[in-house]
Design a protein around this motif. Sequence first.
Motif, PDB file in Angstrom:
ATOM      1  N   GLU A 104      21.086 -79.522 -43.809  1.00 19.84           N
ATOM      2  CA  GLU A 104      20.564 -78.140 -43.278  1.00 19.84           C
ATOM      3  C   GLU A 104      21.211 -77.195 -43.373  1.00 19.84           C
ATOM      4  OE1 GLU A 104      20.259 -81.177 -41.924  1.00 19.84           O
ATOM      5  OE2 GLU A 104      18.075 -81.660 -41.874  1.00 19.84           O
ATOM      6  N   LEU A 105      22.651 -77.248 -42.481  1.00 19.26           N
ATOM      7  CA  LEU A 105      23.534 -76.265 -42.476  1.00 19.26           C
ATOM      8  C   LEU A 105      24.103 -75.793 -43.678  1.00 19.26           C
ATOM      9  CD1 LEU A 105      25.103 -74.445 -40.720  1.00 19.26           C
ATOM     10  CD2 LEU A 105      26.965 -76.234 -40.365  1.00 19.26           C
ATOM     11  N   ARG A 106      24.485 -76.928 -44.572  1.00 22.28           N
ATOM     12  CA  ARG A 106      24.697 -76.305 -46.231  1.00 22.28           C
ATOM     13  C   ARG A 106      23.875 -75.429 -46.800  1.00 22.28           C
ATOM     14  NH1 ARG A 106      28.229 -78.269 -50.127  1.00 22.28           N
ATOM     15  NH2 ARG A 106      29.100 -79.562 -48.705  1.00 22.28           N
ATOM     16  N   GLN A 107      22.547 -75.644 -46.436  1.00 21.56           N
ATOM     17  CA  GLN A 107      21.566 -74.706 -47.077  1.00 21.56           C
ATOM     18  C   GLN A 107      21.410 -73.372 -46.537  1.00 21.56           C
ATOM     19  OE1 GLN A 107      17.463 -76.642 -46.778  1.00 21.56           O
ATOM     20  NE2 GLN A 107      16.588 -74.873 -48.121  1.00 21.56           N
ATOM     21  N   ARG A 108      21.717 -73.381 -45.171  1.00 17.78           N
ATOM     22  CA  ARG A 108      21.732 -72.195 -44.573  1.00 17.78           C
ATOM     23  C   ARG A 108      23.040 -71.326 -45.078  1.00 17.78           C
ATOM     24  NH1 ARG A 108      18.553 -71.152 -39.959  1.00 17.78           N
ATOM     25  NH2 ARG A 108      17.416 -72.978 -39.287  1.00 17.78           N
ATOM     26  N   LEU A 109      24.218 -72.116 -45.206  1.00 21.20           N
ATOM     27  CA  LEU A 109      25.431 -71.251 -45.712  1.00 21.20           C
ATOM     28  C   LEU A 109      25.365 -70.802 -47.005  1.00 21.20           C
ATOM     29  CD1 LEU A 109      27.757 -73.714 -43.900  1.00 21.20           C
ATOM     30  CD2 LEU A 109      27.441 -71.271 -43.145  1.00 21.20           C
ATOM     31  N   THR A 110      24.624 -71.616 -48.079  1.00 25.34           N
ATOM     32  CA  THR A 110      24.728 -71.297 -49.233  1.00 25.34           C
ATOM     33  C   THR A 110      23.278 -70.599 -49.759  1.00 25.34           C
ATOM     34  OG1 THR A 110      23.695 -73.425 -49.879  1.00 25.34           O
ATOM     35  CG2 THR A 110      26.243 -73.239 -49.868  1.00 25.34           C
ATOM     36  N   ALA A 111      22.163 -70.214 -49.004  1.00 25.14           N
ATOM     37  CA  ALA A 111      21.048 -69.605 -49.246  1.00 25.14           C
ATOM     38  C   ALA A 111      21.363 -68.454 -49.923  1.00 25.14           C
ATOM     39  CB  ALA A 111      20.204 -69.577 -48.125  1.00 25.14           C
ATOM     40  N   THR A 112      20.636 -67.847 -50.964  1.00 19.12           N
ATOM     41  CA  THR A 112      20.809 -66.820 -51.483  1.00 19.12           C
ATOM     42  C   THR A 112      19.410 -65.759 -51.096  1.00 19.12           C
ATOM     43  OG1 THR A 112      21.738 -67.733 -53.395  1.00 19.12           O
ATOM     44  CG2 THR A 112      20.759 -65.582 -53.592  1.00 19.12           C
ATOM     45  N   VAL A 113      19.562 -64.757 -50.243  1.00 22.23           N
ATOM     46  CA  VAL A 113      18.658 -64.069 -49.871  1.00 22.23           C
ATOM     47  C   VAL A 113      18.972 -62.670 -50.059  1.00 22.23           C
ATOM     48  CG1 VAL A 113      18.081 -65.689 -47.995  1.00 22.23           C
ATOM     49  CG2 VAL A 113      19.747 -63.950 -47.541  1.00 22.23           C
ATOM     50  N   GLY A 114      17.877 -61.737 -50.106  1.00 23.64           N
ATOM     51  CA  GLY A 114      18.071 -60.445 -50.393  1.00 23.64           C
ATOM     52  C   GLY A 114      18.689 -59.734 -49.042  1.00 23.64           C
ATOM     53  N   PRO A 115      18.804 -58.189 -49.193  1.00 26.50           N
ATOM     54  CA  PRO A 115      19.415 -57.604 -48.166  1.00 26.50           C
ATOM     55  C   PRO A 115      18.372 -57.670 -47.050  1.00 26.50           C
ATOM     56  CG  PRO A 115      19.543 -56.292 -50.123  1.00 26.50           C
ATOM     57  CD  PRO A 115      18.689 -57.473 -50.452  1.00 26.50           C
ATOM     58  N   SER A 116      18.883 -57.860 -45.867  1.00 28.55           N
ATOM     59  CA  SER A 116      18.202 -58.244 -44.427  1.00 28.55           C
ATOM     60  C   SER A 116      18.370 -57.003 -43.380  1.00 28.55           C
ATOM     61  CB  SER A 116      18.716 -59.355 -43.925  1.00 28.55           C
ATOM     62  OG  SER A 116      18.148 -59.510 -42.577  1.00 28.55           O
ATOM     63  N   VAL A 117      17.207 -56.744 -42.760  1.00 29.94           N
ATOM     64  CA  VAL A 117      17.269 -55.559 -41.752  1.00 29.94           C
ATOM     65  C   VAL A 117      18.210 -56.158 -40.847  1.00 29.94           C
ATOM     66  CG1 VAL A 117      14.949 -54.684 -42.544  1.00 29.94           C
ATOM     67  CG2 VAL A 117      15.413 -56.526 -40.752  1.00 29.94           C
ATOM     68  N   ASN A 118      18.569 -57.442 -40.673  1.00 28.22           N
ATOM     69  CA  ASN A 118      19.436 -57.999 -39.295  1.00 28.22           C
ATOM     70  C   ASN A 118      21.016 -57.701 -39.984  1.00 28.22           C
ATOM     71  OD1 ASN A 118      17.428 -58.466 -37.589  1.00 28.22           O
ATOM     72  ND2 ASN A 118      16.944 -60.678 -38.702  1.00 28.22           N
ATOM     73  N   GLY A 119      21.209 -57.043 -41.193  1.00 31.19           N
ATOM     74  CA  GLY A 119      22.622 -57.010 -41.515  1.00 31.19           C
ATOM     75  C   GLY A 119      23.120 -55.682 -40.475  1.00 31.19           C
ATOM     76  N   TRP A 120      24.326 -55.579 -40.823  1.00 32.52           N
ATOM     77  CA  TRP A 120      25.045 -54.337 -39.972  1.00 32.52           C
ATOM     78  C   TRP A 120      25.085 -52.934 -40.659  1.00 32.52           C
ATOM     79  CZ3 TRP A 120      29.440 -52.517 -42.263  1.00 32.52           C
ATOM     80  CH2 TRP A 120      30.041 -53.428 -43.107  1.00 32.52           C
ATOM     81  N   ARG A 121      24.354 -52.881 -41.932  1.00 34.23           N
ATOM     82  CA  ARG A 121      24.629 -51.536 -42.649  1.00 34.23           C
ATOM     83  C   ARG A 121      24.220 -50.543 -41.858  1.00 34.23           C
ATOM     84  NH1 ARG A 121      25.423 -50.366 -47.801  1.00 34.23           N
ATOM     85  NH2 ARG A 121      25.091 -52.583 -48.479  1.00 34.23           N
TER      86      ARG A 121
END
Length: 221
Positions: free
Chosen positions: A149-166
């Motif tokens: 489960e953690l491996r999947q979370r660490l390697t997941a490919t996701v788009g830009p998130s509103v939870n980023g710090w940009r």
Amino acid sequence: RRVMQQSAAMVAEQGDDTLSKAIAIGSCAYWLGKRAEESKSHEWTVYVRAIDPDEDAGVYIKKIVFQLHPSFNPATRVIEAPPFEVTEQGWGEFEIQLQIFFHDSHEKPLELSHLLKLYPDVESTSLTSNRPVVSERYDEVVFQEPSAELRQRLTATVGPSVNGWRNSPHAKWYTTFDVNAQQEQLQAVYQLIAAELQNASKRRVQCEEELKSLRAELSTV
């Protein structure tokens, strides 16, 4: 480099059962000017962030516990969603202890510390309310044999998130880390430590042989 035994914006494959995640730990401190209360001369934010400004660190970080100076009430702050940060006002510098809990991990939390800096390193640099004092460092968390489960979370490919710090109000002050250069520096430090340990082991064996020889000589006296 911190090692998590079980189970950024870069994830690096370290081996068949090892992953690493790059993160940044830091603080931004703003001087509030001459009219501010003496006990609240600065407003500061301490944080843990991803390297990628568009990454949602909450995908793999479950929560972070910030332990502040006992003069703050409460001194323990638990942040369970991005942004993983605490903002306060004060006048003094102190060491902040952090515990980072990861999703789907049964290991103990990762323990780190950060020195809150309110004043520039150079004494000749005047305080200004236009530019904060920023103190950041790059770190790399190594997960050995993470859960599926953690491996999947660490390697997941996701788009830009509103939870980023940009769009963070502090974003323009953040350090731009060269991940490859940082990893090369960490690898160089690792190799240096490994070499020193190897040399120490050789010296220990040599000393043991010399002691053995000395004892043999003494036994014949």
